[in-house]
Design an enzyme around this catalytic site. Structure first.
Site, mmCIF file in Angstrom:
data_model
loop_
_atom_site.group_PDB
_atom_site.id
_atom_site.type_symbol
_atom_site.label_atom_id
_atom_site.label_comp_id
_atom_site.label_asym_id
_atom_site.label_seq_id
_atom_site.Cartn_x
_atom_site.Cartn_y
_atom_site.Cartn_z
ATOM 1 N N ASP A 11 0.778 -1.239 0.000
ATOM 2 C CA ASP A 11 0.000 0.000 0.000
ATOM 3 C C ASP A 11 0.810 1.291 0.000
ATOM 4 O O ASP A 11 0.547 2.197 -0.788
ATOM 5 C CB ASP A 11 -0.914 0.029 1.225
ATOM 6 C CG ASP A 11 -1.940 -1.079 1.211
ATOM 7 O OD1 ASP A 11 -1.758 -2.042 0.452
ATOM 8 O OD2 ASP A 11 -2.912 -0.995 1.977
ATOM 9 N N LYS A 12 1.774 1.424 0.907
ATOM 10 C CA LYS A 12 2.428 2.716 1.091
ATOM 11 C C LYS A 12 3.620 2.917 0.158
ATOM 12 O O LYS A 12 4.121 4.039 0.044
ATOM 13 C CB LYS A 12 2.890 2.872 2.544
ATOM 14 C CG LYS A 12 1.776 2.694 3.569
ATOM 15 C CD LYS A 12 0.595 3.611 3.317
ATOM 16 C CE LYS A 12 -0.549 3.344 4.276
ATOM 17 N NZ LYS A 12 -1.276 2.095 4.006
ATOM 18 N N SER A 64 -8.296 0.458 6.538
ATOM 19 C CA SER A 64 -7.838 -0.284 5.366
ATOM 20 C C SER A 64 -8.664 0.092 4.149
ATOM 21 O O SER A 64 -9.854 0.413 4.253
ATOM 22 C CB SER A 64 -7.974 -1.787 5.629
ATOM 23 O OG SER A 64 -7.861 -2.522 4.422
ATOM 24 N N CYS A 80 -2.395 -7.577 -2.062
ATOM 25 C CA CYS A 80 -3.759 -8.079 -1.870
ATOM 26 C C CYS A 80 -4.555 -7.952 -3.155
ATOM 27 O O CYS A 80 -4.462 -6.945 -3.863
ATOM 28 C CB CYS A 80 -4.444 -7.295 -0.759
ATOM 29 S SG CYS A 80 -3.585 -7.352 0.807
#
Length: 592
Positions: free
Chosen positions: A145-146, A491, A216
């Site tokens: 994600d980051k 999330s 994911c």
């Protein structure tokens, strides 16, 4: 450079274009006899590089590899292939490493407080390595994600030729003869306490959900930001989403290695690409895909680092009524991310969005309109036509009001049966663990508004991660009857219940959330885009604000708390860049 052809992923007919260049014009090359020249010569010749190689453009391969999570486990194998492509195009690749946060792994320690701060740590990691060595360009391996927003932020800060390479999503597994992924594990984890799922069943789900490296597989923050990188024009067209270690991923790697050397010769820098038009386009794409709410703060932070004066929060507010919903990848609907890839991915989605996009926006390969010209979706059930969308109600809502004067975010489901208006009595907690314990003890009841406060960037410090409570609430069966209001983050997979996240100003920065007392009435009205504290101003004026406990004095979190900016600037560590007398990074001059 032609867009990627998904029907011909090898593109065998294209040959690298070698260009004659003056080595002295490269910022990585210093005059013969100078101190930097002799020090670098001594260090780099010892690594085995020839004189000819040391005159080449030097390209950083930014690698966020880690053995902590499956998201990153394939990145090390990508580096040699990328090096070969850069070398064949006339460049010299030098790998650098950064921190590598994983929301599922790194969120365990200190209540998830490390997740957002690590984004900005990666930006600084890149600056130190790349700007410190005065390298000429970057190819960034994007994964969890980051990493993607951090790499885009660094591109904007340093303003040297940069390509983002989305390194792909993981393959999902099967459970009870049905498709099963990490999002299903996340959702079912909250059902153990209620008895709907047994512990043995949950264990079996967890062991079967992931079958390959990659991020994911839902439309969470990772895939949203991979798609956003392409929408901004900073990744090769046709490169997101992509299955990790697929033929297409390897083709993207190879072509990115060739293209980055061409960009050096063209002096094509991020600030020529990360313009207001590019950010407007990216907002439209996120809305049309029902992407992660975390894209709001990430896009704002990227704009801050690129010195682009755009209000991303306002863009989401303004575009929400105009942009139709064209795809519904899990957890938003029943389609899977691999179906979106097969239907044409971000490029085909943007083709359908052409009526609301600025087609003159610059990308790393040219004008956006030219990139999208022949990008028709191959499956209209996955990517719907602009004039026959899945829906016209936005799934990402910016709400404001007396409890969130600077804004907050609500994520709705594509088919949303939740009430649009909720009025309830505040019950207050200061950690996700406190809230989960109260839920398990039966202390949270229908009609409550759960207030999780003191968990923003300054208060937590580091912006705590409270998705675990939301899924526990869903598992308990109370989600339709209980609302949540918090200054923490969530999330990108969360669209359960009525949850108002990232309330700004946060409690620790003097926001009204810090004045809420147990029993206060809070009203959420999605039609009005409002979240209000139903307490008279004169009563609030007499209250003492809640001051979060901070016990991280010898920690990076304490450094972050003292340097993080407000939500309107994406929580970037950018305040000092605007201070008088502070020197900006080389090559990163402010816009006129």
């Amino acid at each position: 450079m032609a867009p990627l052809d998904k029907n011909n992923p090898t593109n065998d007919d294209e040959e690298p274009q070698m260009t004659s260049r003056d080595p002295s014009r490269l910022r990585s090359n210093y005059p013969r006899g100078s101190s930097p020249w002799v020090y670098r010569l001594s260090q780099w010749r010892a690594l085995g590089y020839s004189d000819e190689e040391l005159e080449r453009p030097k390209v950083a391969i930014v690698n966020s590899s880690s053995e902590l999570a499956i998201c990153f486990s394939h990145l090390d194998a990508i580096v040699p292939k990328l090096k070969e492509a850069i070398y064949a195009a006339g460049g010299l690749a030098l790998e650098v490493r950064t921190a590598a946060p994983s929301d599922f792994i790194t969120s365990i320690g200190r209540g998830g407080r490390y997740i957002l701060p690590t984004r900005d740590l990666i930006v600084s990691d890149i600056e130190v390595a790349v700007e410190g060595a005065m390298l000429d360009a970057m190819v960034c391996l994007a994964s969890c994600d980051k990493t993607t927003p951090a790499q885009l932020m660094a591109a904007g800060r340093l303003d040297i030729p940069t390509i983002i390479v989305p390194c792909g999503y993981q393959s999902s597994g099967r459970y009870c003869d049905a498709h099963f992924d990490i999002e299903d594990v996340f959702a079912n984890s909250g059902k153990v306490h209620s008895g709907e799922v047994t512990l043995d069943e949950l264990e079996a789900m967890a062991k079967s959900a992931i079958t390959s490296p990659g991020v994911c597989s839902g439309m969470g923050t990772a895939n949203t930001m991979h798609i956003t990188a392409e929408a901004l024009g900073m990744a090769l067209p046709g490169s997101a989403p992509v299955r990790a270690n697929s033929d297409l991923m390897w083709e993207i790697v190879e072509r990115s290695g060739r293209r980055i050397v061409e960009m050096i010769d063209e002096d094509l820098r991020p600030r020529k690409i990360l313009t207001e038009a590019a950010f407007k386009n990216a907002v439209a794409v996120v809305l049309s895909a029902s992407g992660s709410i975390n894209a709001v703060k990430h896009l704002q932070a990227i704009a801050v680092e690129a010195d682009c004066p755009i209000d991303i929060w306002k863009e989401f507010e303004d575009q929400a009524p105009k942009v139709p919903l064209l795809t519904d990848v899990k957890p938003n609907g029943e389609h899977h991310i691999d179906e979106l890839e097969r239907a044409g991915g971000a490029r085909a989605l943007m083709h359908e969005l052409s009526p609301v996009l600025d087609l003159d926006a610059q990308t790393i390969v040219g004008r956006l309109g030219d990139v999208l010209a022949d990008a028709m979706p191959s499956d209209r059930s996955v990517i719907r036509p602009f004039d026959d969308p899945l829906g016209t109600e936005p799934t990402i809502l910016i709400v404001r009001g007396s409890l969130a004067p600077s804004g907050a975010i609500v994520k709705r489901a594509v088919v949303d049966t939740r009430p649009k208006r909720f009025t309830g009595e505040a019950v207050i907690f200061h950690t996700r663990e406190e809230a989960i314990a109260a839920l398990e003890a039966g202390e949270i009841h229908p009609g409550h508004v759960v207030v999780l406060r003191g968990l923003g960037p300054k208060g937590a410090p580091g912006m705590a991660f409270v998705s675990g409570f939301v899924f526990a609430l869903e598992g308990s069966g109370l989600a339709p009857q209980v609302a949540v209001v918090t200054d923490a983050q969530l999330s990108g997979l969360v669209n359960k219940g009525l949850v108002v996240g990232e309330v700004a100003p946060e409690a620790a920065a003097g926001g009204p959330l810090g004045l809420v007392e147990p029993g206060d009435t809070i009203t959420i009205d999605l039609d009005r885009r409002a979240v209000d504290l139903e307490v008279a101003p004169e009563v609030l004026a007499r209250r003492e604000p809640h001051v979060p406990r901070q016990d991280y004095h010898r920690s990076y979190l304490n450094v972050y708390a003292h340097t993080v900016d407000r939500s309107e600037r994406g929580f970037a560590l950018a305040a000092e860049l605007d201070a008088p007398g502070v020197q900006r990074a080389s090559g990163a001059e402010p816009r006129p």
